[in-house]
Scaffold this motif. Sequence first.
Motif, PDB file in Angstrom:
ATOM      1  N   VAL A 667       0.836  -1.208   0.000  1.00  0.00           N
ATOM      2  CA  VAL A 667       0.000   0.000   0.000  1.00  0.00           C
ATOM      3  C   VAL A 667       0.864   1.249   0.000  1.00  0.00           C
ATOM      4  O   VAL A 667       0.589   2.226  -0.712  1.00  0.00           O
ATOM      5  CB  VAL A 667      -0.947  -0.018   1.217  1.00  0.00           C
ATOM      6  CG1 VAL A 667      -1.751   1.283   1.294  1.00  0.00           C
ATOM      7  CG2 VAL A 667      -1.893  -1.211   1.143  1.00  0.00           C
ATOM      8  N   LEU A 668       1.941   1.254   0.811  1.00  0.00           N
ATOM      9  CA  LEU A 668       2.826   2.418   0.850  1.00  0.00           C
ATOM     10  C   LEU A 668       3.519   2.628  -0.499  1.00  0.00           C
ATOM     11  O   LEU A 668       3.682   3.769  -0.960  1.00  0.00           O
ATOM     12  CB  LEU A 668       3.865   2.232   1.957  1.00  0.00           C
ATOM     13  CG  LEU A 668       3.320   2.155   3.380  1.00  0.00           C
ATOM     14  CD1 LEU A 668       4.443   1.891   4.366  1.00  0.00           C
ATOM     15  CD2 LEU A 668       2.592   3.431   3.750  1.00  0.00           C
ATOM     16  N   ILE A 669       3.925   1.538  -1.135  1.00  0.00           N
ATOM     17  CA  ILE A 669       4.572   1.666  -2.449  1.00  0.00           C
ATOM     18  C   ILE A 669       3.576   2.213  -3.475  1.00  0.00           C
ATOM     19  O   ILE A 669       3.929   3.051  -4.324  1.00  0.00           O
ATOM     20  CB  ILE A 669       5.112   0.304  -2.898  1.00  0.00           C
ATOM     21  CG1 ILE A 669       6.038  -0.284  -1.820  1.00  0.00           C
ATOM     22  CG2 ILE A 669       5.850   0.431  -4.209  1.00  0.00           C
ATOM     23  CD1 ILE A 669       7.219   0.594  -1.492  1.00  0.00           C
ATOM     24  N   CYS A 670       2.330   1.777  -3.355  1.00  0.00           N
ATOM     25  CA  CYS A 670       1.303   2.301  -4.261  1.00  0.00           C
ATOM     26  C   CYS A 670       1.056   3.785  -4.026  1.00  0.00           C
ATOM     27  O   CYS A 670       0.789   4.533  -4.985  1.00  0.00           O
ATOM     28  CB  CYS A 670       0.005   1.527  -4.073  1.00  0.00           C
ATOM     29  SG  CYS A 670       0.008  -0.095  -4.843  1.00  0.00           S
ATOM     30  N   CYS A 671       1.136   4.210  -2.783  1.00  0.00           N
ATOM     31  CA  CYS A 671       0.928   5.630  -2.485  1.00  0.00           C
ATOM     32  C   CYS A 671       2.016   6.489  -3.131  1.00  0.00           C
ATOM     33  O   CYS A 671       1.736   7.577  -3.655  1.00  0.00           O
ATOM     34  CB  CYS A 671       0.903   5.853  -0.981  1.00  0.00           C
ATOM     35  SG  CYS A 671      -0.568   5.198  -0.163  1.00  0.00           S
ATOM     36  N   ILE A 672       3.261   6.005  -3.084  1.00  0.00           N
ATOM     37  CA  ILE A 672       4.338   6.747  -3.760  1.00  0.00           C
ATOM     38  C   ILE A 672       4.071   6.798  -5.271  1.00  0.00           C
ATOM     39  O   ILE A 672       4.236   7.851  -5.917  1.00  0.00           O
ATOM     40  CB  ILE A 672       5.702   6.095  -3.464  1.00  0.00           C
ATOM     41  CG1 ILE A 672       5.986   6.107  -1.954  1.00  0.00           C
ATOM     42  CG2 ILE A 672       6.821   6.809  -4.223  1.00  0.00           C
ATOM     43  CD1 ILE A 672       7.249   5.362  -1.573  1.00  0.00           C
ATOM     44  N   GLY A 673       3.662   5.679  -5.838  1.00  0.00           N
ATOM     45  CA  GLY A 673       3.356   5.662  -7.264  1.00  0.00           C
ATOM     46  C   GLY A 673       2.198   6.579  -7.617  1.00  0.00           C
ATOM     47  O   GLY A 673       2.217   7.226  -8.675  1.00  0.00           O
ATOM     48  N   LEU A 674       1.201   6.660  -6.733  1.00  0.00           N
ATOM     49  CA  LEU A 674       0.056   7.529  -6.995  1.00  0.00           C
ATOM     50  C   LEU A 674       0.473   8.994  -7.041  1.00  0.00           C
ATOM     51  O   LEU A 674       0.025   9.761  -7.908  1.00  0.00           O
ATOM     52  CB  LEU A 674      -1.016   7.312  -5.935  1.00  0.00           C
ATOM     53  CG  LEU A 674      -2.269   8.174  -6.038  1.00  0.00           C
ATOM     54  CD1 LEU A 674      -3.011   7.890  -7.357  1.00  0.00           C
ATOM     55  CD2 LEU A 674      -3.198   7.937  -4.852  1.00  0.00           C
ATOM     56  N   VAL A 675       1.344   9.416  -6.119  1.00  0.00           N
ATOM     57  CA  VAL A 675       1.810  10.803  -6.108  1.00  0.00           C
ATOM     58  C   VAL A 675       2.610  11.086  -7.382  1.00  0.00           C
ATOM     59  O   VAL A 675       2.461  12.155  -8.010  1.00  0.00           O
ATOM     60  CB  VAL A 675       2.655  11.068  -4.849  1.00  0.00           C
ATOM     61  CG1 VAL A 675       3.288  12.458  -4.916  1.00  0.00           C
ATOM     62  CG2 VAL A 675       1.802  10.940  -3.596  1.00  0.00           C
ATOM     63  N   LEU A 676       3.454  10.137  -7.782  1.00  0.00           N
ATOM     64  CA  LEU A 676       4.222  10.335  -9.010  1.00  0.00           C
ATOM     65  C   LEU A 676       3.304  10.379 -10.227  1.00  0.00           C
ATOM     66  O   LEU A 676       3.549  11.145 -11.188  1.00  0.00           O
ATOM     67  CB  LEU A 676       5.241   9.204  -9.163  1.00  0.00           C
ATOM     68  CG  LEU A 676       6.360   9.163  -8.116  1.00  0.00           C
ATOM     69  CD1 LEU A 676       7.239   7.938  -8.332  1.00  0.00           C
ATOM     70  CD2 LEU A 676       7.199  10.434  -8.167  1.00  0.00           C
ATOM     71  N   GLU A 677       2.256   9.580 -10.185  1.00  0.00           N
ATOM     72  CA  GLU A 677       1.302   9.595 -11.292  1.00  0.00           C
ATOM     73  C   GLU A 677       0.589  10.938 -11.386  1.00  0.00           C
ATOM     74  O   GLU A 677       0.345  11.449 -12.497  1.00  0.00           O
ATOM     75  CB  GLU A 677       0.293   8.465 -11.101  1.00  0.00           C
ATOM     76  CG  GLU A 677      -0.706   8.313 -12.233  1.00  0.00           C
ATOM     77  CD  GLU A 677      -1.716   7.208 -11.980  1.00  0.00           C
ATOM     78  OE1 GLU A 677      -2.691   7.106 -12.762  1.00  0.00           O
ATOM     79  OE2 GLU A 677      -1.536   6.455 -10.994  1.00  0.00           O
ATOM     80  N   LYS A 678       0.276  11.511 -10.243  1.00  0.00           N
ATOM     81  CA  LYS A 678      -0.408  12.813 -10.258  1.00  0.00           C
ATOM     82  C   LYS A 678       0.509  13.935 -10.713  1.00  0.00           C
ATOM     83  O   LYS A 678       0.024  14.978 -11.170  1.00  0.00           O
ATOM     84  CB  LYS A 678      -0.949  13.118  -8.859  1.00  0.00           C
ATOM     85  CG  LYS A 678      -2.123  12.232  -8.468  1.00  0.00           C
ATOM     86  CD  LYS A 678      -2.656  12.606  -7.093  1.00  0.00           C
ATOM     87  CE  LYS A 678      -3.871  11.751  -6.733  1.00  0.00           C
ATOM     88  NZ  LYS A 678      -4.431  12.077  -5.392  1.00  0.00           N
ATOM     89  N   SER A 699      -2.905  -8.198  -4.727  1.00  0.00           N
ATOM     90  CA  SER A 699      -3.415  -6.871  -4.390  1.00  0.00           C
ATOM     91  C   SER A 699      -4.187  -6.297  -5.583  1.00  0.00           C
ATOM     92  O   SER A 699      -3.628  -6.085  -6.672  1.00  0.00           O
ATOM     93  CB  SER A 699      -2.251  -5.944  -4.020  1.00  0.00           C
ATOM     94  OG  SER A 699      -2.702  -4.627  -3.825  1.00  0.00           O
ATOM     95  N   VAL A 700      -5.448  -6.044  -5.366  1.00  0.00           N
ATOM     96  CA  VAL A 700      -6.296  -5.494  -6.431  1.00  0.00           C
ATOM     97  C   VAL A 700      -5.896  -4.061  -6.730  1.00  0.00           C
ATOM     98  O   VAL A 700      -5.825  -3.639  -7.890  1.00  0.00           O
ATOM     99  CB  VAL A 700      -7.772  -5.584  -6.021  1.00  0.00           C
ATOM    100  CG1 VAL A 700      -8.672  -4.924  -7.071  1.00  0.00           C
ATOM    101  CG2 VAL A 700      -8.167  -7.029  -5.789  1.00  0.00           C
ATOM    102  N   LEU A 701      -5.613  -3.285  -5.687  1.00  0.00           N
ATOM    103  CA  LEU A 701      -5.293  -1.874  -5.866  1.00  0.00           C
ATOM    104  C   LEU A 701      -4.016  -1.692  -6.687  1.00  0.00           C
ATOM    105  O   LEU A 701      -3.980  -0.874  -7.619  1.00  0.00           O
ATOM    106  CB  LEU A 701      -5.152  -1.215  -4.498  1.00  0.00           C
ATOM    107  CG  LEU A 701      -4.785   0.269  -4.486  1.00  0.00           C
ATOM    108  CD1 LEU A 701      -5.896   1.100  -5.125  1.00  0.00           C
ATOM    109  CD2 LEU A 701      -4.513   0.739  -3.067  1.00  0.00           C
ATOM    110  N   ALA A 702      -2.966  -2.442  -6.338  1.00  0.00           N
ATOM    111  CA  ALA A 702      -1.687  -2.271  -7.038  1.00  0.00           C
ATOM    112  C   ALA A 702      -1.811  -2.645  -8.511  1.00  0.00           C
ATOM    113  O   ALA A 702      -1.329  -1.920  -9.397  1.00  0.00           O
ATOM    114  CB  ALA A 702      -0.615  -3.128  -6.357  1.00  0.00           C
ATOM    115  N   ARG A 703      -2.474  -3.742  -8.807  1.00  0.00           N
ATOM    116  CA  ARG A 703      -2.577  -4.166 -10.206  1.00  0.00           C
ATOM    117  C   ARG A 703      -3.514  -3.254 -11.000  1.00  0.00           C
ATOM    118  O   ARG A 703      -3.285  -3.018 -12.197  1.00  0.00           O
ATOM    119  CB  ARG A 703      -3.054  -5.615 -10.273  1.00  0.00           C
ATOM    120  CG  ARG A 703      -2.760  -6.300 -11.602  1.00  0.00           C
ATOM    121  CD  ARG A 703      -2.964  -7.787 -11.484  1.00  0.00           C
ATOM    122  NE  ARG A 703      -1.992  -8.416 -10.600  1.00  0.00           N
ATOM    123  CZ  ARG A 703      -0.780  -8.792 -10.980  1.00  0.00           C
ATOM    124  NH1 ARG A 703      -0.391  -8.597 -12.232  1.00  0.00           N
ATOM    125  NH2 ARG A 703       0.029  -9.375 -10.119  1.00  0.00           N
TER     126      ARG A 703
END
Length: 789
Positions: A667-678, A699-703
């Motif tokens: 989840v934390l790794i996804c949060c970093i990716g989300l900020v970079l995506e934005k 993980s459904v969210l990450a994929r």
Amino acid sequence: MAFSGGHVGSQLRHFIYYHLDNNMIRNALFLAERYHAHEPRSLEAQYLISLCHLLNGEMKSALEFSEPAAGRGLHAGCVYVYAQACLDLEKYLEGATALERSKPLWATKNNWNKHSETQRQHLPDAAAVYCLLGKLWQAHKDVNKAVDCYVNSLKLNPFMWDAFTGLCATGVNIRVPNIYDLGPDLRAMINSTPEEADTFTDVLSPTEGALRSNRSAASDPFTVPSSRADPEGTYGSSALWEKFNGSSGMETPGNPNNASGSEDFRIANSVPGPDSASEPPLAPTRKARTIHTMNIDQSGHPPPKMKTTGMRKIKQRTESEEPSAGPIDREPPPAPRVGDRKRTVSGQVAHPQQHPVEPGAPQRRSVRLLSQIKPTTSKFSSTTLTGKDGREVKKIRSTSGKPRTATVGRVVSGNRKPIESSDPDGKEPRAASVPINSGVPPVPKASERTKELVALDALLGLFAKLASGYFSLNRYKCPEAISHLNSLPQEHRETPWVLAQLGRAYFEQAMYTEAAKYFSRIQALAPNRLQDMEIYSTVLWHLKNDVELAHLAHHLLEVDRLSPQAWCALGNSFSHERDHDQAIKCFKRATMLDPEFAYAFTLQGHEYVSNEEFNKALDSYRQGINVDNRHYNAWYGLGTVYDKIGKYEYAEHHFRNAASINPTNAVLICCIGLVLEKTDDFRGALVHYERACSLAPHSVLARFRKARVLMKCQEYNFALADLKILKDIAPNEANVHFLLGKLYKMLHDKPNAIKHFTAALNLDPKAAHFIKDAMDEWEDDDMEDDDMA
């Protein structure tokens, strides 16, 4: 009648320790006050009254009574109590300074293996003080000094569990197998038990024992002078440990090979050494003894014995003919003879009876007769020493140290070892060799020592598994932690603490169903346990099990209404009902009950975020980080707030801090990716999403986010492969079908696009206008995609 002497204080001390051992703290405190009034200047009285106040929960009083002696570093117990009170009263620097100042009082003490059912060491040793000092430095935010103290504590006592958990909390890397290893240091501590160290002192009279110990201490270069000697232990010199163990050429003082201590031992026991004069020293006047003690002198040691000669025995005279020069041993009546042999009391055939000769003792009648009769053989020519009367005797060796062998001619009852008879021609017979240890208490048998080492090795193995599991969980290596904890024996694996660690490991992996199973088993085994129940309440919150969550909250309140865990569970129950204001009140109550409870601050911040009170949420998260700098949930909360208010740089910074603490959390790794995506860094976001998928393949969210970024990068085939996997993992997720419909639309596969759009519409009717717009228009709408995500 006025008090006099020190006997009153001694009795009061005994009474105080009696009540402390029986957990009667108030009685002990009352007696400690009497003792302090009787001897107000006594350091022991100050220590006992401050200790009683500490155990009674009166920290300020404990600080008051222990401060005079602790401030000047006069008593180790007072300093220890003072530091404990400082830790509770948040005077961390004062307590640490007092312990550092008094280091000479405790640094050389080691109470390892000195506690039993019948004895104890009431003053702290170096391992305990180092552990307390580490807690003080850690609370003072001086991590480097805390780590040093914890390491020193574990080196002295690997079973100091508080030191290990404190070391894990600092975040340093630990090689757990090296801590719980049965190395030479632990073997030395086991081998140098107080019983073994005092083996030779116990067989002496008090005067002789004191004389010998003083002389040994004077000649031992590793012994501290008496003015600074440590009565508690011998820790502080590896050479001294080796001396006790006999592992480096320095034997125990009783060993004749010991060049430094054997001379003092010989002097104290009046036993001539190899370099002594030709004439042995005089022994004290012998007293009359029974037949059972005739071979043991007053000090408890058997006198040196002489080998028999081939001379024919002289017929013994009657007792009335003996001279009255002094009391001598009464010889037993002669046993019936069979041929040239006689029998002992037990009926065994033995050599002609012979008696040990003590240097300097009055001569026996038989010996005087022997001196008047010229021997018919020349066997006496083999002797090396000559007495005052011209008689020849064998050179006497020291009987100290390890059990030596000596030749005896008379067979006592119980000695069944066959003995060769003397040669009829008068040759010297070969007598049996038995250890001279009749006056020394038996040392621990080798089998018992081996069993003790085996038991210690088993305990170290058990603690190694526990520590490995705890350390892996502390580093959020959850699969490794589960593996270590499952390798424990069944009786230890089914304990509340181990089950709680297993539950936390599954909770960190977002496997809430498995975690709930372990926590429910804890409830069955220990229904009144409060520790870790706040995690269980969060697990039930994620599972949306409102009934079990409400029941848990009320049960914990019944167990202890003043526990922070109970109020956290109640706050989670209100949060599940979306009553965020009541939940905030419960979490605030938990932080008031325990200001060091970081998890309550984090839950409080989550509720503020739900109410969109971001400034208060930031304050709550920061307070949690101030309590525990490695509490990654608080760092995650700060990143979430900054993400919501559009400060993406700050959000990325805090998300990365959280991920550095817990690098295995997808989840934390996804949060970093989300900020970079934005921030339109799609390639950087894709790297983090791929890492998250590798950490949590299900993980459904990450994929889902990975497939969306692949679509933005126009890598449609890779995105389609991930979405097909995602459809199998979550077939009832409307967003997955909606994203599949958009992807087929980009691939100009209209039938599959309509199929998945329809499935998304059936699963989420509330999003009908988004789905219909996507079906009507064949253009990509990033804004709507973000809203659906």
